[in-house]
Structures are given as structure tokens and as C-alpha cells.
Motif scaffolding. Structure first.
Motif, PDB file in Angstrom:
ATOM      1  N   VAL A 228       0.850  -1.196   0.000  1.00 32.75           N
ATOM      2  CA  VAL A 228       0.000   0.000   0.000  1.00 32.75           C
ATOM      3  C   VAL A 228       0.883   1.244   0.000  1.00 32.75           C
ATOM      4  O   VAL A 228       1.807   1.353   0.806  1.00 32.75           O
ATOM      5  CB  VAL A 228      -0.934   0.017   1.240  1.00 32.75           C
ATOM      6  N   VAL A 229       0.619   2.161  -0.917  1.00 39.18           N
ATOM      7  CA  VAL A 229       1.375   3.406  -0.999  1.00 39.18           C
ATOM      8  C   VAL A 229       0.398   4.565  -0.831  1.00 39.18           C
ATOM      9  O   VAL A 229      -0.637   4.623  -1.503  1.00 39.18           O
ATOM     10  CB  VAL A 229       2.100   3.508  -2.363  1.00 39.18           C
ATOM     11  N   LEU A 230       0.731   5.477   0.095  1.00 37.44           N
ATOM     12  CA  LEU A 230      -0.145   6.622   0.365  1.00 37.44           C
ATOM     13  C   LEU A 230       0.393   7.862  -0.321  1.00 37.44           C
ATOM     14  O   LEU A 230       1.584   8.171  -0.189  1.00 37.44           O
ATOM     15  CB  LEU A 230      -0.227   6.868   1.880  1.00 37.44           C
ATOM     16  N   GLY A 247       5.128  -1.691 -14.514  1.00 35.14           N
ATOM     17  CA  GLY A 247       4.661  -3.072 -14.666  1.00 35.14           C
ATOM     18  C   GLY A 247       3.816  -3.590 -13.512  1.00 35.14           C
ATOM     19  O   GLY A 247       3.544  -4.784 -13.429  1.00 35.14           O
ATOM     20  N   HIS A 248       3.421  -2.699 -12.608  1.00 37.58           N
ATOM     21  CA  HIS A 248       2.596  -3.155 -11.479  1.00 37.58           C
ATOM     22  C   HIS A 248       1.159  -3.404 -11.894  1.00 37.58           C
ATOM     23  O   HIS A 248       0.638  -2.750 -12.806  1.00 37.58           O
ATOM     24  CB  HIS A 248       2.607  -2.116 -10.356  1.00 37.58           C
ATOM     25  N   GLN A 249       0.513  -4.344 -11.196  1.00 41.85           N
ATOM     26  CA  GLN A 249      -0.933  -4.514 -11.280  1.00 41.85           C
ATOM     27  C   GLN A 249      -1.487  -3.559 -10.235  1.00 41.85           C
ATOM     28  O   GLN A 249      -1.521  -3.882  -9.046  1.00 41.85           O
ATOM     29  CB  GLN A 249      -1.337  -5.952 -10.925  1.00 41.85           C
ATOM     30  N   ALA A 265      -6.187   1.742 -14.186  1.00 39.88           N
ATOM     31  CA  ALA A 265      -5.634   0.877 -13.148  1.00 39.88           C
ATOM     32  C   ALA A 265      -6.137  -0.541 -13.396  1.00 39.88           C
ATOM     33  O   ALA A 265      -7.081  -0.745 -14.147  1.00 39.88           O
ATOM     34  CB  ALA A 265      -6.082   1.358 -11.781  1.00 39.88           C
ATOM     35  N   HIS A 266      -5.495  -1.529 -12.743  1.00 34.76           N
ATOM     36  CA  HIS A 266      -5.942  -2.919 -12.856  1.00 34.76           C
ATOM     37  C   HIS A 266      -7.312  -3.070 -12.184  1.00 34.76           C
ATOM     38  O   HIS A 266      -8.185  -3.764 -12.665  1.00 34.76           O
ATOM     39  CB  HIS A 266      -4.908  -3.832 -12.198  1.00 34.76           C
ATOM     40  N   GLY A 293      -5.963  -9.495  -7.676  1.00 35.57           N
ATOM     41  CA  GLY A 293      -4.608  -9.702  -8.184  1.00 35.57           C
ATOM     42  C   GLY A 293      -3.727  -8.464  -8.211  1.00 35.57           C
ATOM     43  O   GLY A 293      -2.694  -8.461  -8.874  1.00 35.57           O
ATOM     44  N   CYS A 294      -4.101  -7.409  -7.492  1.00 33.70           N
ATOM     45  CA  CYS A 294      -3.250  -6.212  -7.463  1.00 33.70           C
ATOM     46  C   CYS A 294      -1.999  -6.506  -6.629  1.00 33.70           C
ATOM     47  O   CYS A 294      -2.061  -7.219  -5.631  1.00 33.70           O
ATOM     48  CB  CYS A 294      -4.004  -5.041  -6.826  1.00 33.70           C
ATOM     49  N   ASP A 295      -0.857  -5.963  -7.042  1.00 32.26           N
ATOM     50  CA  ASP A 295       0.343  -6.092  -6.206  1.00 32.26           C
ATOM     51  C   ASP A 295       0.712  -4.749  -5.567  1.00 32.26           C
ATOM     52  O   ASP A 295       1.618  -4.675  -4.752  1.00 32.26           O
ATOM     53  CB  ASP A 295       1.523  -6.675  -7.006  1.00 32.26           C
TER      54      ASP A 295
END
Ligand code: AMP
Ligand code: MG
Length: 327
Positions: A228-230, A247-249, A265-266, A293-295
């Protein structure tokens, strides 16, 4: 499906036999054991993978039982109990002899509350004693707000799951230490600071809060698998774009100020404008983005007033640095 009266009887029997029962409360689902049975209490720590030094909350059936579980109840505690119980307020007081040290992580204080949920109330009445219960999740992970979440988290480690539907409040109780001269909030939660201050007639100390991208003092907890990024609300779209390019989901908590904005976004969760709806949905949103499936999850903090204080606290801790234990 909500628990029947025979489910309640069965659950009370499991508690009497030293077993573990997952129970719905208005905050999150708890993993309960007979508070007076040290062996049953030890099983909670095992089932959660929680270090035994982390104290649990003792759930009781009513404020009139408070003196059965604690010593030296100050007037402030009676006042708060009278106003907020049953409800999402936990009081830390001096431990009574009935409470084994296993339930308090070895502390001479004990955390007590009266949950505001018909199924929890019926179980406490049928069982007759106190039920010590932390949230019914693996240590460090997202708290469960439905019976299915509990089954996903704990599987066979719990003997019986009482289903009471989705939790109304959605974040844990506010914990207030009333053992000192002035009450202090140890954890923000379902009872707001403003409501506490209105009843106490003065300011209440809360844990220090800092801005986004906080460093080490918020070890990971309440955390999904995805990182998690704020970020500030105005930077959400840019951050999503750069994470996607890497390349992130990407999963995104789309703030109300960006409602309806198309995002590449994914998976996207629209953050409700109402803090009560946000709190109710928060853990489900984190679970949903994991399941999809989000990373990486990009979110921003709500205004830290009312329930926003508890939501921001949980988001910070979800974004906190992870030790191997929490991962
Ligand atoms: P959980 O509901 O899983 O978050 O666990 C119970 C919470 O209550 C934890 O955050 C504990 O640290 C807190 N707690 C329980 N007993 C005490 C106590 N005696 N003093 C301070 N905090 C407590
Ligand atoms: Mg917990």
C-alpha cells in the motif's frame, strides 16, 4: 445468514469446553475464548500467529459487570461506559483477579468492552462469562468484517463461526487508557475523538499522526498482500500511471474528489464520501483488491477528523514497513 438461537447455544458450549468461537461485533469479527481459561486463551495466539505479549480485549455483557473484571474503576471510566456501552469503545483499566495474565500479555491492566451486536450480546448472555477476543485474522493481516472473511483467514483454526452479517462500523474499537490522571487514546476507532471530548468536557490526547509516506514508527498491520502506498489526493492519477509503467498490477482507492474520473488501473475502488461508509467498507476494499490480483494499492488519507482519524490510522499501518513476520 445470521446465527440462530441453537447456533448461539452451540457456540456457548464450545467456549465452555475451551474452544474458539468467531463472533460478529459491530466493529470487526472477533476470535473469542473463555477469558478465564488460560489454555483456551493461549489457543487464540496460536490460531492467529500472534505474539503472546500482545494483549487481548475482554468482551462482557454489560457495564454492570465491569467491577467483576477490573479493580479501582475511576469515575471517568464509569462516565465513558455509561455513554458509549454497548459500543465501539474499549477501556483499559487495572486487571481484576479473574483475568489471567495470558489474556493481558502479562500486563497488570486489562482492556474491556461491551460489544453492540445482537449476536455477540446473545452469546455473552448464554455463556455467562467474559469472552476475550482479538480480531479474527492472522496476525498483521486485514481484519475480517464478514463470516466468510473469518473462514478465509483462519480456516480450521477456529472451532465455530457465528455469522452475524457484515459489520456495521467496520474498523476496530477506540481504545482509551483510563488508568492515568488523564484519559488517553491508545488506538483511534469507532468512537470518535470529538464524541469522547464532548462527554469528557476537554481535549483528549491521541497518538501522534504524521503525513503521508511515513517511515518506521508504523509497523505493518491491517495489511493486505499488495503493498500500500499513500499519496496526496492530487497525485493519485500520476502515481497510478507511473506504477503501471513500472509493470505493477495497480489497485487504486479513488478519492471522492476524483469520483467518475477514468483511471487506467488494474482495479479501482470508489472511496465513499461518507466517512461511516468508508470505515464500513475499508477492509473489504483491501481484500477485494488483493483478490483481484493487485500487487500495489495507491490510496490517499481522508481528513483526520471524526471516523477519518481511525481510517487514516489503519491506512498508515497497512502502508507501514513489513517485517518477515508480518509479510
Ligand atoms: P485487536 O482487537 O486484535 O487489535 O487486539 C486488541 C487490541 O487491544 C490491541 O491493539 C492491544 O494492544 C489492545 N490492548 C488490549 N489490552 C490492552 C492493555 N491492557 N493495554 C493497552 N492496550 C491493550
Ligand atoms: Mg487486530
Amino acid at each position: 445468514m445470521t446465527a440462530s438461537s441453537s447456533d448461539i447455544e452451540k457456540a456457548a458450549g464450545v467456549l465452555r469446553a475451551g474452544g474458539l468461537v468467531a463472533l460478529p461485533t459491530e466493529t470487526v469479527y472477533g476470535l473469542g475464548a473463555n477469558a478465564e481459561d488460560p489454555v483456551a486463551v493461549a489457543r487464540i495466539f496460536q490460531a492467529k500467529g500472534r505474539p503472546p505479549s500482545h494483549p487481548l480485549i475482554v468482551h462482557i455483557g454489560g457495564a454492570e459487570q465491569l467491577d467483576d473484571w477490573v479493580e479501582d474503576v475511576p469515575a471517568t471510566a464509569r462516565l465513558l461506559a455509561a455513554h458509549f456501552w454497548p459500543g465501539p469503545l474499549t477501556l483499559v483499566l487495572r486487571r481484576g483477579r479473574r483475568v489471567p495474565l495470558e489474556a493481558t500479555g502479562g500486563l497488570e491492566t486489562v482492556a474491556v468492552r461491551v460489544p453492540d451486536h445482537p449476536v455477540a450480546g446473545a452469546l455473552l448472555a448464554a455463556f455467562g462469562g467474559g469472552v476475550t477476543a482479538p480480531s479474527a485474522n492472522r496476525f498483521g493481516s486485514v481484519s475480517p468484517t464478514t463470516a466468510d472473511d473469518v473462514r478465509t483467514e483462519l480456516g480450521d483454526a477456529v472451532d465455530f463461526v457465528l455469522d452475524g452479517g457484515p459489520c456495521e462500523v467496520g474498523v476496530e474499537s477506540t481504545i482509551v487508557d483510563v488508568t492515568g490522571d488523564t484519559p488517553s487514546v491508545l488506538r483511534p476507532g469507532g468512537v470518535t475523538r470529538e464524541a469522547l471530548e464532548a462527554v469528557l468536557g476537554g481535549p483528549v490526547a491521541v497518538p501522534s499522526t504524521s503525513r503521508v509516506r511515513v517511515p518506521g514508527q508504523h509497523p505493518s498491520h491491517y495489511a493486505p498482500r499488495a503493498r500500500v502506498v499513500l499519496v496526496e489526493p492530487g497525485k493519485v492519477l500520476d502515481e497510478v500511471e507511473s506504477a503501471r509503467e513500472l509493470g505493477h498490477q495497480v489497485g487504486v482507492f479513488l478519492p471522492p474528489s476524483l469520483a467518475g474520473t477514468p483511471v487506467k488501473a488494474h482495479a479501482t475502488v470508489a472511496v465513499p464520501a461518507s466517512p461511516a461508509a468508508y470505515a464500513r467498507g475499508l477492509y473489504g476494499f483491501l481484500r477485494e483488491l488483493d483478490q483481484r490480483g493487485c500487487d500495489l494499492i495507491i490510496a490517499s488519507l481522508p481528513a483526520e477528523e471524526g471516523l477519518g482519524l481511525a481510517i487514516a490510522n489503519r491506512l498508515r499501518r497497512a502502508a507501514g514497513p513489513r517485517s518477515a513476520q508480518h509479510a
